[in-house]
Motif scaffolding. Structure first.
Motif, PDB file in Angstrom:
ATOM      1  N   ARG A  72      -8.386   0.072  -4.358  1.00  0.00           N
ATOM      2  CA  ARG A  72      -7.549  -0.992  -3.790  1.00  0.00           C
ATOM      3  C   ARG A  72      -8.322  -2.292  -3.672  1.00  0.00           C
TER       4      ARG A  72
ATOM      5  N   ASN B 171      -0.506   3.787  -2.803  1.00  0.00           N
ATOM      6  CA  ASN B 171      -0.762   4.945  -1.952  1.00  0.00           C
ATOM      7  C   ASN B 171      -1.675   5.959  -2.636  1.00  0.00           C
ATOM      8  N   HIS B 172      -1.625   6.041  -3.961  1.00  0.00           N
ATOM      9  CA  HIS B 172      -2.424   7.018  -4.696  1.00  0.00           C
ATOM     10  C   HIS B 172      -3.840   6.527  -4.985  1.00  0.00           C
ATOM     11  N   LEU B 173      -4.132   5.247  -4.717  1.00  0.00           N
ATOM     12  CA  LEU B 173      -5.455   4.689  -5.007  1.00  0.00           C
ATOM     13  C   LEU B 173      -6.419   4.934  -3.847  1.00  0.00           C
ATOM     14  N   SER B 174      -7.686   5.066  -4.183  1.00  0.00           N
ATOM     15  CA  SER B 174      -8.700   5.167  -3.137  1.00  0.00           C
ATOM     16  C   SER B 174      -8.930   3.782  -2.529  1.00  0.00           C
TER      17      SER B 174
ATOM     18  N   GLU C  14       0.829  -1.208   0.000  1.00  0.00           N
ATOM     19  CA  GLU C  14       0.000   0.000   0.000  1.00  0.00           C
ATOM     20  C   GLU C  14       0.860   1.253   0.000  1.00  0.00           C
ATOM     21  N   TYR C  15       1.913   1.262   0.794  1.00  0.00           N
ATOM     22  CA  TYR C  15       2.763   2.444   0.890  1.00  0.00           C
ATOM     23  C   TYR C  15       3.517   2.710  -0.412  1.00  0.00           C
TER      24      TYR C  15
END
Length: 53
Positions: free
Chosen positions: A42, A35-38, A30-31
């Motif tokens: 995800r 990270n840019h996805l809602s 995720e990091y």
């Protein structure tokens, strides 16, 4: 250790399952990559991966 097969190169890939690392690796993914996805994007991405596997 389990054996898996790589479709792209037709080589055997060894896979080691480490249950304690699941949360850590998910957080790293995720990091670094998502990270840019809602949250909804995800979930959709993970669902697509599980559907293919």
């Amino acid at each position: 250790m389990e054996k898996g097969y790589s479709n792209e190169q037709s080589e055997i890939v060894r896979v080691r399952k480490i249950p304690e690392w699941g949360e850590y690796l998910r957080n790293q993914w995720e990091y670094n990559f998502a990270n840019h996805l809602s949250h909804e994007e995800r979930k959709q991405f993970i669902f697509m991966i599980l559907a293919v596997a």
